[in-house]
Design a protein around this motif. Structure first.
Motif, mmCIF file in Angstrom:
data_model
loop_
_atom_site.group_PDB
_atom_site.id
_atom_site.type_symbol
_atom_site.label_atom_id
_atom_site.label_comp_id
_atom_site.label_asym_id
_atom_site.label_seq_id
_atom_site.Cartn_x
_atom_site.Cartn_y
_atom_site.Cartn_z
ATOM 1 N N ASP A 116 34.473 43.690 62.712
ATOM 2 C CA ASP A 116 33.152 43.195 63.117
ATOM 3 C C ASP A 116 32.413 44.250 63.930
ATOM 4 O O ASP A 116 31.202 44.454 63.744
ATOM 5 N N GLU A 117 33.142 44.909 64.837
ATOM 6 C CA GLU A 117 32.482 45.899 65.686
ATOM 7 C C GLU A 117 32.083 47.136 64.883
ATOM 8 O O GLU A 117 31.025 47.739 65.141
ATOM 9 N N LEU A 118 32.889 47.526 63.915
ATOM 10 C CA LEU A 118 32.508 48.650 63.063
ATOM 11 C C LEU A 118 31.260 48.322 62.245
ATOM 12 O O LEU A 118 30.394 49.174 62.042
ATOM 13 N N GLU A 119 31.186 47.083 61.786
ATOM 14 C CA GLU A 119 29.995 46.657 61.047
ATOM 15 C C GLU A 119 28.773 46.681 61.958
ATOM 16 O O GLU A 119 27.678 47.093 61.553
ATOM 17 N N LEU A 120 28.981 46.238 63.208
ATOM 18 C CA LEU A 120 27.909 46.272 64.196
ATOM 19 C C LEU A 120 27.466 47.708 64.456
ATOM 20 O O LEU A 120 26.263 48.006 64.519
ATOM 21 N N SER A 121 28.433 48.615 64.590
ATOM 22 C CA SER A 121 28.117 50.021 64.837
ATOM 23 C C SER A 121 27.336 50.623 63.679
ATOM 24 O O SER A 121 26.399 51.408 63.887
ATOM 25 N N ALA A 122 27.747 50.278 62.459
ATOM 26 C CA ALA A 122 27.044 50.813 61.291
ATOM 27 C C ALA A 122 25.582 50.381 61.282
ATOM 28 O O ALA A 122 24.701 51.108 60.807
ATOM 29 N N THR A 123 25.306 49.196 61.829
ATOM 30 C CA THR A 123 23.938 48.688 61.881
ATOM 31 C C THR A 123 23.145 49.315 63.019
ATOM 32 O O THR A 123 21.988 49.712 62.842
ATOM 33 N N TYR A 124 23.769 49.428 64.201
ATOM 34 C CA TYR A 124 23.035 49.801 65.407
ATOM 35 C C TYR A 124 23.069 51.284 65.744
ATOM 36 O O TYR A 124 22.154 51.796 66.398
ATOM 37 N N GLU A 227 29.471 55.205 69.888
ATOM 38 C CA GLU A 227 29.890 56.390 69.136
ATOM 39 C C GLU A 227 31.392 56.611 69.287
ATOM 40 O O GLU A 227 32.103 56.857 68.299
ATOM 41 N N GLU A 228 31.879 56.513 70.509
ATOM 42 C CA GLU A 228 33.286 56.775 70.772
ATOM 43 C C GLU A 228 34.171 55.727 70.105
ATOM 44 O O GLU A 228 35.190 56.048 69.496
ATOM 45 N N ARG A 229 33.768 54.462 70.201
ATOM 46 C CA ARG A 229 34.562 53.403 69.591
ATOM 47 C C ARG A 229 34.514 53.492 68.065
ATOM 48 O O ARG A 229 35.519 53.248 67.396
ATOM 49 N N ALA A 230 33.381 53.854 67.517
ATOM 50 C CA ALA A 230 33.288 54.005 66.066
ATOM 51 C C ALA A 230 34.174 55.148 65.575
ATOM 52 O O ALA A 230 34.622 55.146 64.424
ATOM 53 N N ARG A 231 34.443 56.103 66.458
ATOM 54 C CA ARG A 231 35.311 57.219 66.090
ATOM 55 C C ARG A 231 36.783 56.815 66.120
ATOM 56 O O ARG A 231 37.571 57.240 65.265
ATOM 57 N N THR A 232 37.175 55.995 67.096
ATOM 58 C CA THR A 232 38.595 55.659 67.269
ATOM 59 C C THR A 232 39.014 54.389 66.538
ATOM 60 O O THR A 232 40.193 54.221 66.222
#
Length: 321
Positions: A116-124, A227-232
């Motif tokens: 869910d958070e990766l999907e959120l990151s891809a959007t935001y 950015e950091e969370r999307a990387r890890t």
């Protein structure tokens, strides 16, 4: 010489009545009758699930649901797993399954949250990357605050004069292209933020806001953390998938075996409930020499298993005439 007799009562699903009747006759059971009315009702009443039987059924129902769910979480098909002996002690099985379920469900829940958070990151993230240089410098400003919004060229040309009417020189507007629109940030005095937001709403413009889990951050920090969370996060997702695969290899056969046993037991108790309903069942009564009773019962169990319920009692010389 008077031969002692026992009454044999057999209850089963109606679809098997002819086969059971033939078996009784072949086993030497005499005077076989199909019970009806009150006598049949009395024969079926003990089959209604109560007490420990009802508790056992509910436990097996839970085990079916949970083992099926866990197999699905692990991406396993029960019919493709090996077989191991898990016994038929529902309480012990449920206790063992509970520990395994806790581990699997924790990993699956974490995986779902990460996805869910990766999907959120891809959007935001694309938005925040553009927004941070505009609004970030205002995050810690003492007297100023930033209000961000997305608007097309034509709409921006219409709303700017109205904002100038309301706020005059009390705001400054910066913008940059984003997704075919203008990503605009208005720098306003903190005391005017609420009024500026109200004016945007009245003009049909929605403010760009951070996702709820990042609401406590400024724009610049939110962009950095995301950015950091999307990387890890992809690395952690890979690790979770590997852990779940390992659990499947170690415990897949046991889970599948628990599922098979639970389904069989659930079916058994389900048939008992159906038989107790009467309209789905038959009740046959006959007589057999007492010396042959154990052989008759064993043969019925061997041939029909859980599809029939057999009970016996010695003949009553005063009432069984």
């Amino acid at each position: 010489m008077i031969v002692e007799m026992d009454q044999v009562l057999v209850v089963g699903m109606r679809s098997g009545a002819k086969e059971v009747l033939s078996a009784l006759q072949g086993l030497g059971v005499v005077q076989v009758d199909d019970l009806e009315g009150l006598e049949a009702e009395n024969a079926l009443r003990p089959l209604k699930l109560t007490g420990t039987d009802l508790v056992a059924k509910e436990t097996w129902d839970r085990l079916v649901a949970r083992s099926t769910s866990l197999l699905d979480m692990l991406g396993l098909r029960a019919d493709r797993q090996g077989r191991v002996d898990v016994g038929t002690d529902a309480t012990a099985i449920e206790a063992e399954l509970g520990g395994l379920a806790e581990q699997i469900e924790r990993l699956v829940a974490e995986r779902a949250e990460l996805r869910d958070e990766l999907e959120l990151s891809a959007t935001y993230l694309p938005l925040l990357r553009n927004l941070a240089p505009l609004q970030g410098p205002l995050d810690d400003a003492r007297y100023l605050a930033g209000v961000a919004f997305l608007v097309g060229d034509d709409d921006l040309a219409k709303i700017e004069p109205k904002l100038q009417e309301d706020f005059g020189t009390g705001y400054a507007l910066a913008r940059k292209p984003h997704g075919g629109e203008n990503l605009a940030v208005a720098a306003v005095q903190r005391k005017d933020v609420a009024a500026f937001r109200t004016a945007l709403t009245r003009l049909g413009v929605s403010e760009v806001q951070l996702p709820e889990r990042y609401a406590g951050y400024g724009v610049a920090k939110a962009a950095h953390v995301m950015e950091e969370r999307a990387r890890t996060q992809p690395q952690r997702l890979t690790a979770i998938d590997q852990e779940l695969a390992q659990i499947g290899q170690q415990h897949g056969a046991k889970l599948a075996s628990i599922n098979r046993v639970a389904l069989n037991m659930q079916d058994r108790y389900g048939r008992m409930e159906d038989m107790a309903e009467g309209r789905y069942s038959f009740a046959l009564k006959g007589w057999v020499p007492s010396a042959d009773t154990s052989n008759v019962v064993a043969a019925l169990k061997r041939d029909f298993g859980g599809d029939v319920v057999v009970s016996t009692r010695p003949a009553d010389a005063h009432h069984d005439v």
